[in-house]
Design a protein around this motif. Structure first.
Motif, short mmCIF file in Angstrom:
data_model
loop_
_atom_site.label_atom_id
_atom_site.label_comp_id
_atom_site.label_asym_id
_atom_site.label_seq_id
_atom_site.Cartn_x
_atom_site.Cartn_y
_atom_site.Cartn_z
N LEU A 47 45.42 -13.78 58.66
CA LEU A 47 44.15 -13.30 59.16
C LEU A 47 44.36 -12.54 60.47
O LEU A 47 45.42 -12.61 61.08
N GLN A 51 39.21 -10.51 64.43
CA GLN A 51 38.12 -10.18 63.50
C GLN A 51 37.68 -11.36 62.64
O GLN A 51 36.51 -11.45 62.26
N ASP A 52 38.60 -12.24 62.32
CA ASP A 52 38.33 -13.28 61.32
C ASP A 52 38.06 -14.64 61.97
O ASP A 52 38.40 -14.87 63.13
#
Length: 227
Positions: A47, A51-52
């Motif tokens: 990931l 962002q995640d």
């Protein structure tokens, strides 16, 4: 056996730390790409930390945040987005991970956090304005959290000089540039990832239980000596 979360353990310094710790500890690696190794002690999460959503991990003793950037340009060629992106990668990502895992980390065995700065935060270097600004933020974070978490979690940072990784490949792209870099350092050398991993091993160990809020320069004399 410790439970160690490494952000960015697939390449460079992070990978050297991962490989060094893998035989004796449980490693949770979080990065966009997987390490080129499989091991019973390794669990990987693919990931982007910026962002995640970060995964939930039940037990953590050590958190190591390795992502960095080398964005070297004259100040006139640096955009506001350059500064913003470097700060996001180096500082905001670290803050996000610390905030997400701190409650679990506080319950760990002799818990510690390890971050990374750069010699350019101490020594003025041309074309380093963006990365030096971001890494100065890391050093401020280490000092502040060292005080805030003094009774529960240790936090330190390593500030390496140029290290032979893929991130630095453009700076060390041929033998002449490598020789020039060696000559630039008073102790006539520059770092290999394994050297930094050895320092990391010390700082997350019981041998460093009295140390927190500190920045450790690994600089082959670049910051300290003028010969």
């Amino acid at each position: 056996m410790k439970n160690i979360v490494i952000i960015g353990g697939s390449k460079g310094i992070g990978n050297a730390i991962l490989l060094q710790q893998l035989e004796k500890n449980k490693i949770y690696n979080i990065s966009r790409t997987a390490p080129e190794i499989a091991h019973p002690n390794l669990k990987h999460y693919s990931l982007d930390v910026l962002q995640d959503e970060l995964p939930e991990i039940e037990t953590i003793d050590t958190l190591i945040y390795c992502p960095g950037s080398i964005n070297l340009k004259p100040i006139g060629n640096l955009s506001i987005n350059d500064f913003r992106n470097d700060f996001e990668i180096n500082v905001i990502g670290a803050v996000k991970c610390i905030q997400h895992y701190l409650a679990v980390l506080k319950k760990g065995n002799s818990p510690s956090i390890l971050l990374f700065s750069t010699v350019a935060a101490k020594l003025g270097m041309p074309f380093h304005a963006s990365i030096a600004t971001a890494k100065a933020g890391i050093e401020g974070l280490v000092k502040s959290l060292g005080a805030e978490l003094a009774s529960t979690v240790r936090i330190n940072a390593i500030a390496p000089t140029i290290t032979e990784t893929s991130l630095a490949s453009s700076i060390l792209r041929n033998e002449r540039m490598k020789e020039n870099m060696i000559e630039r350092h008073p102790m006539k050398g520059y770092l290999k990832p394994d050297e930094v991993a050895q320092m990391a091993d010390f700082l997350i160990s019981e041998k460093a239980k009295s140390i927190s809020g500190q920045i450790f320069e690994m600089d082959y004399g670049l910051v300290t000596f003028k010969l």
